[in-house]
Enzyme design. Structure first.
Site, PDB file in Angstrom:
ATOM      1  N   HIS A 135      -1.700   3.775  -1.575  1.00 44.18           N
ATOM      2  CA  HIS A 135      -1.688   4.327  -0.210  1.00 44.18           C
ATOM      3  C   HIS A 135      -3.102   4.681   0.245  1.00 44.18           C
ATOM      4  O   HIS A 135      -3.402   5.834   0.579  1.00 44.18           O
ATOM      5  CB  HIS A 135      -0.779   5.567  -0.126  1.00 44.18           C
ATOM      6  CG  HIS A 135      -0.318   5.859   1.278  1.00 44.18           C
ATOM      7  ND1 HIS A 135       0.859   6.518   1.547  1.00 44.18           N
ATOM      8  CD2 HIS A 135      -0.881   5.588   2.496  1.00 44.18           C
ATOM      9  CE1 HIS A 135       1.003   6.645   2.871  1.00 44.18           C
ATOM     10  NE2 HIS A 135      -0.045   6.084   3.454  1.00 44.18           N
ATOM     11  N   ASP A 180       0.829  -1.212   0.000  1.00 43.43           N
ATOM     12  CA  ASP A 180       0.000   0.000   0.000  1.00 43.43           C
ATOM     13  C   ASP A 180       0.863   1.262   0.000  1.00 43.43           C
ATOM     14  O   ASP A 180       0.352   2.349  -0.252  1.00 43.43           O
ATOM     15  CB  ASP A 180      -0.921  -0.001   1.229  1.00 43.43           C
ATOM     16  CG  ASP A 180      -1.851   1.196   1.277  1.00 43.43           C
ATOM     17  OD1 ASP A 180      -2.421   1.548   0.227  1.00 43.43           O
ATOM     18  OD2 ASP A 180      -2.015   1.791   2.365  1.00 43.43           O
TER      19      ASP A 180
END
Length: 324
Positions: free
Chosen positions: A284, A260
């Site tokens: 993210h 992520d």
């Protein structure tokens, strides 16, 4: 005559209506580097005792604009990708009292510079846990079950089912190692880092980025892992030495990877990491739910408003002002 015949509030309102600059100069100035979720944006805009300046265009505030808008502010509400360093603090000037980051981590903030200038720092702990746990589980399963490859097979018309096609692994009887579990009482066994990377079938990186953890996952560490290990990072990109991860993947050292957070962000679409089918990268979005982002924003607002009002920050980072 006006001073004698009008009460203070009425005179103040006359100045507010006719000389907006005079009114603005009497209120603390707060810079918001990005628009917040709708309810939170309304909340900070409703604060009547501050002058609010904010970047209202999509995406991160450009560095040049950040330096420009920071001049003379009393407080800054920033994001995890806004670098708070000596250049920015110099641009802001001596009025700056508080930096409030809408994140748990604060590796983008130079604590030594805040310490020298006696500037408080607030963050948003305790509200991301559920959302980040969700994305961590999602990435573990996506990596284990080859979801990226499955999506591509469907999109490219390569769906050719057979008993051995697109076989992943399941988590039954697997050992999961969590780096950064904290003082949890989940019944996990605490082990040395070397033991964890050698014995785990799944490794989840959940720790903060600091001098101790920076690039702690490197080629030498990858060599010690099981060859079919599932590696997931939902913490910070800088904890992994990304070029060495690519090297390990090219040499077949890892089973699959779910990420992520990367370095840099956003990741270039041509980055070598993205050429590996066994790597799943999301942008993210660990805290990316409306509920969590709203809670984070509200806490960040509390911190910055408390700071410019001279009050104790409800969620302060210990900057250690007493350390010289």
């Amino acid at each position: 005559i006006l001073l004698r015949n009008f009460g203070r509030s009425k005179l103040f309102n006359i100045f507010r209506l006719s000389t907006g600059n005079l009114y603005s100069s009497m209120a603390p100035k707060v810079l918001l580097t990005m628009m917040l979720p709708p309810d939170s944006q309304k909340l900070i805009e409703s604060a009547k005792d501050i002058e609010l300046v904010y970047w209202d265009k999509p995406g991160a505030i450009p560095r040049e604009k950040f330096l420009e808008l920071a001049k003379g502010v009393d407080g800054i509400l920033c994001m995890s990708f806004d670098k708070i360093d000596s250049e920015l603090l110099d641009a802001a000037g001596p009025n700056l009292k508080v930096v409030s980051t809408m994140s748990v981590g604060y590796d983008h903030v130079d604590l030594s510079e805040l310490r020298k200038r006696l500037i408080s720092l607030g963050h948003t702990p305790g509200v991301l846990t559920d959302a980040v746990a969700d994305i961590t589980v999602l990435l573990v399963l996506a990596a284990a079950r080859r979801i990226r490859e499955g999506f591509r097979a469907v999109e490219k018309g390569e769906w050719i089912w057979s008993t051995t096609w697109m076989l992943g692994v399941q988590l039954t009887n697997k050992t999961i190692g969590i780096v950064g579990l904290g003082p949890s009482s989940l019944g996990a066994t605490k082990v040395e880092f070397d033991t964890l990377i050698r014995e785990s079938d799944v490794i989840c990186i959940c720790c903060a980025l600091n001098e101790e953890t920076k690039e702690m996952f490197n080629y030498e560490v990858f060599k010690k892992m099981k060859s079919n290990v599932i590696l997931v990072n939902t913490a910070r990109g800088g904890i992994i030495r990304q070029d060495e991860l690519c090297r390990a993947l090219s040499e077949g050292m890892l089973g699959s990877v779910g990420i992520d957070v990367v370095t840099p962000e956003p990741l270039n679409p041509n980055d070598p990491l993205l050429k590996f089918d066994k790597v799943t990268v999301v942008p993210h979005i660990g805290s990316g739910t409306l509920e969590t982002r709203t809670m984070m924003a509200d806490i960040a607002i509390e911190n910055v408003l408390s700071g410019v009002r001279g009050e104790t920050l409800p969620h302060a980072v210990n900057v250690n002002f007493d350390i010289k």
